[in-house]
Design an enzyme around this catalytic site. Structure first.
Site, mmCIF file in Angstrom:
data_model
loop_
_atom_site.group_PDB
_atom_site.id
_atom_site.type_symbol
_atom_site.label_atom_id
_atom_site.label_comp_id
_atom_site.label_asym_id
_atom_site.label_seq_id
_atom_site.Cartn_x
_atom_site.Cartn_y
_atom_site.Cartn_z
ATOM 1 N N LYS A 187 -56.382 7.522 -32.289
ATOM 2 C CA LYS A 187 -56.257 6.131 -31.844
ATOM 3 C C LYS A 187 -57.311 5.926 -30.759
ATOM 4 O O LYS A 187 -57.865 6.913 -30.236
ATOM 5 C CB LYS A 187 -54.841 5.862 -31.321
ATOM 6 C CG LYS A 187 -54.405 6.766 -30.184
ATOM 7 C CD LYS A 187 -52.984 6.465 -29.766
ATOM 8 C CE LYS A 187 -52.506 7.432 -28.694
ATOM 9 N NZ LYS A 187 -51.142 7.209 -28.266
ATOM 10 N N ASP A 208 -56.737 15.015 -26.866
ATOM 11 C CA ASP A 208 -55.280 15.007 -27.055
ATOM 12 C C ASP A 208 -54.825 15.603 -28.387
ATOM 13 O O ASP A 208 -54.525 14.883 -29.346
ATOM 14 C CB ASP A 208 -54.714 13.587 -26.889
ATOM 15 C CG ASP A 208 -53.193 13.619 -26.776
ATOM 16 O OD1 ASP A 208 -52.626 14.724 -26.797
ATOM 17 O OD2 ASP A 208 -52.577 12.539 -26.671
ATOM 18 N N THR A 213 -48.311 6.614 -33.063
ATOM 19 C CA THR A 213 -48.308 5.259 -32.519
ATOM 20 C C THR A 213 -48.273 4.276 -33.689
ATOM 21 O O THR A 213 -49.120 4.370 -34.584
ATOM 22 C CB THR A 213 -49.573 5.053 -31.655
ATOM 23 O OG1 THR A 213 -49.622 6.116 -30.711
ATOM 24 C CG2 THR A 213 -49.561 3.722 -30.943
ATOM 25 N N ASP A 273 -52.826 12.008 -34.221
ATOM 26 C CA ASP A 273 -52.666 10.962 -33.200
ATOM 27 C C ASP A 273 -54.021 10.313 -32.892
ATOM 28 O O ASP A 273 -54.332 10.060 -31.727
ATOM 29 C CB ASP A 273 -52.043 11.573 -31.929
ATOM 30 C CG ASP A 273 -51.397 10.520 -31.032
ATOM 31 O OD1 ASP A 273 -51.145 9.393 -31.508
ATOM 32 O OD2 ASP A 273 -51.137 10.822 -29.853
ATOM 33 N N ASN A 324 -57.649 8.095 -27.652
ATOM 34 C CA ASN A 324 -58.011 9.506 -27.796
ATOM 35 C C ASN A 324 -59.440 9.709 -28.259
ATOM 36 O O ASN A 324 -59.819 10.796 -28.681
ATOM 37 C CB ASN A 324 -57.013 10.199 -28.750
ATOM 38 C CG ASN A 324 -55.638 10.316 -28.107
ATOM 39 O OD1 ASN A 324 -55.534 10.308 -26.883
ATOM 40 N ND2 ASN A 324 -54.587 10.404 -28.911
HETATM 41 P P1 ATP Z 1 -50.052 11.385 -24.813
HETATM 42 O O1 ATP Z 1 -48.910 10.916 -24.023
HETATM 43 O O2 ATP Z 1 -50.869 10.230 -25.344
HETATM 44 O O3 ATP Z 1 -49.723 12.379 -25.859
HETATM 45 P P2 ATP Z 1 -51.100 13.552 -23.214
HETATM 46 O O4 ATP Z 1 -50.022 13.834 -22.214
HETATM 47 O O5 ATP Z 1 -51.203 14.526 -24.333
HETATM 48 O O6 ATP Z 1 -51.033 12.078 -23.766
HETATM 49 P P3 ATP Z 1 -53.952 13.185 -22.951
HETATM 50 O O7 ATP Z 1 -53.935 12.050 -23.920
HETATM 51 O O8 ATP Z 1 -54.595 14.441 -23.397
HETATM 52 O O9 ATP Z 1 -52.469 13.485 -22.417
HETATM 53 O O10 ATP Z 1 -54.612 12.695 -21.598
HETATM 54 C C1 ATP Z 1 -54.133 11.570 -20.885
HETATM 55 C C2 ATP Z 1 -55.316 10.773 -20.369
HETATM 56 O O11 ATP Z 1 -56.110 11.577 -19.482
HETATM 57 C C3 ATP Z 1 -56.290 10.318 -21.453
HETATM 58 O O12 ATP Z 1 -55.912 9.095 -22.015
HETATM 59 C C4 ATP Z 1 -57.603 10.227 -20.693
HETATM 60 O O13 ATP Z 1 -57.698 8.986 -20.024
HETATM 61 C C5 ATP Z 1 -57.491 11.323 -19.644
HETATM 62 N N1 ATP Z 1 -58.155 12.569 -20.104
HETATM 63 C C6 ATP Z 1 -57.647 13.462 -20.976
HETATM 64 N N2 ATP Z 1 -58.482 14.495 -21.169
HETATM 65 C C7 ATP Z 1 -59.570 14.248 -20.395
HETATM 66 C C8 ATP Z 1 -60.799 14.961 -20.147
HETATM 67 N N3 ATP Z 1 -61.048 16.114 -20.744
HETATM 68 N N4 ATP Z 1 -61.697 14.411 -19.292
HETATM 69 C C9 ATP Z 1 -61.417 13.224 -18.688
HETATM 70 N N5 ATP Z 1 -60.277 12.512 -18.863
HETATM 71 C C10 ATP Z 1 -59.362 13.010 -19.710
#
Ligand code: ATP
Length: 361
Positions: A141, A161, A180, A139, A144
């Site tokens: 992009k 992610d 995506t 994933d 991430n």
């Molecule tokens: P997706 O729906 O894309 O699979 P997800 O539920 O797995 O997302 P993440 O993509 O890991 O969640 O995190 C969501 C958002 O939170 C990221 O786009 C980023 O803006 C923020 N984020 C994630 N990890 C961190 C971190 N370690 N520190 C700061 N912000 C973070």
């Protein structure tokens, strides 16, 4: 089944502001009570039962945790701890303060290819490391790819992610749908056996966008985008690539290759002359070439708008559902559920792909 810590996370960490949201939960800043150190907490809602539409299967969370536990690299978000309750799993991870790489770049007036390559190199180093461990991200992009601290003279890239990541065991055949549309490799769309090469395709797409501000396969609809990918229908329009070096185009062309075995690996990318020039002429060419900042800013603004639109419409859908059942304002916890409403894992691969694709583009 892996058992995570059963303590109440709030006894050990004070939960702060929301940093971001994904399909399955929120990421918040958290402060460790014992030390005062700041971390990020990724709160993942678990499915309540076999028939539940909302939340993640526990085994998928375990997969993400196992992958993160095996990755320790400067360019990959570090995992510190994992807690679980009946309804959710909380991943305590390194706090990444610098925001998304693309937002950082979009604030600049101009950027030479040499400067852009400093970031590309770090992405490739993180990806090479995970591929050496037989882990594919699946994933990759712009959303991430984050920066540790945008005020540092040389900010570190952090890949985040790992929700779709997979660790291959030797000789195993692995197929998966999802991702995506703009960034996924043709073998994913064709439901063929996958390998780490799928990530390299995504890096080709990211590089193309980085340099030109255009998305190589973007169609009017997701279906059209997918058709363009499978047909390898892309070009370097001279008007948009006038500032781009031939070395950069060669780099992209060696990644946007349909045959997985012919695609450059991360290892090979790191010794491609665009990344590692062999002589002064090549260095000079990179310094003279620059990214198409006007297009890039437009692309990024559109991307951000789409992201907030997707979030608002998901929440609106949830609120409508709530109103039909019981007329009251949803609480924070319930708003977290609404992001998962876009997923339903109990379906056939083809319809799952459609749903996943249309909910994430
Ligand atoms: P997706 O729906 O894309 O699979 P997800 O539920 O797995 O997302 P993440 O993509 O890991 O969640 O995190 C969501 C958002 O939170 C990221 O786009 C980023 O803006 C923020 N984020 C994630 N990890 C961190 C971190 N370690 N520190 C700061 N912000 C973070």
């Amino acid at each position: 089944m892996a058992v995570f810590k059963l303590d109440n996370v709030e006894d050990l960490y004070e939960i702060g502001s929301v940093l971001g949201s994904g399909h399955f939960g929120q990421v918040c800043e958290v402060r460790e009570r014992a030390t005062g150190v700041l971390w990020a907490g990724k709160f993942l809602k678990l499915k309540k039962g076999a028939g539940s539409r909302l939340g993640l299967e526990r085994k998928n969370v375990e997969k993400e945790v196992e992958v993160l536990q095996s990755l320790q690299h400067q360019n990959i978000m570090a995992l510190r701890d994992v807690f679980e309750s009946r309804s959710e799993v909380v991943l305590i991870v390194e706090l990444i303060k610098g925001g998304e790489l693309f937002d950082f770049i979009a604030e600049k007036e101009n950027l030479t290819e040499t400067e852009a390559i400093e970031f590309m190199k770090q992405i490739l180093e993180g990806v090479r490391y995970m591929h050496q461990k037989n882990i594919a991200h699946f994933d990759l992009k712009p959303e991430n790819i984050m920066l540790s601290d945008k005020h540092a003279p040389h900010p570190d890239i952090k890949i985040i992610d790992f929700g779709m990541a997979y660790r291959f065991t030797p000789g195993e055949e692995y197929k998966s749908l999802g991702g995506t549309p703009q960034y996924i490799a043709p073998e994913i769309i064709n439901f063929e056996p996958l390998g780490t090469a799928a990530d390299m395709w995504s890096i080709g797409v990211i590089t193309y966008i980085f340099l030109s501000g255009l998305s190589p396969f973007q169609g009017e609809t997701d279906e059209e985008t997918l058709r363009n990918i499978v047909a390898l229908k892309y070009e370097f329009e001279p008007h948009h690539f006038s500032q781009t070096s031939n070395m950069a185009k060669d780099f992209i062309q060696k990644l946007l290759v349909k045959d997985q075995s012919e695609r450059m690996t991360a290892e090979e990318c790191l010794i491609h002359p665009w990344i590692k020039p062999l002589n002064r002429t090549q260095i000079a060419k990179r310094n003279r070439s620059s990214i198409n900042m006007k297009n890039f800013k437009k692309f990024n603004a559109r991307r951000k708008w789409k992201m907030s639109f997707n979030m608002v419409s998901a929440c609106n859908r949830f609120c409508r559902l709530q109103l039909l059942c019981k007329p009251r304002i949803p609480e924070q916890q319930e708003l977290r559920d609404c992001e998962s409403d876009q997923e339903d894992t109990g379906t056939k691969p083809a319809s799952l792909l459609r749903r996943r694709l249309s909910s994430s583009s």
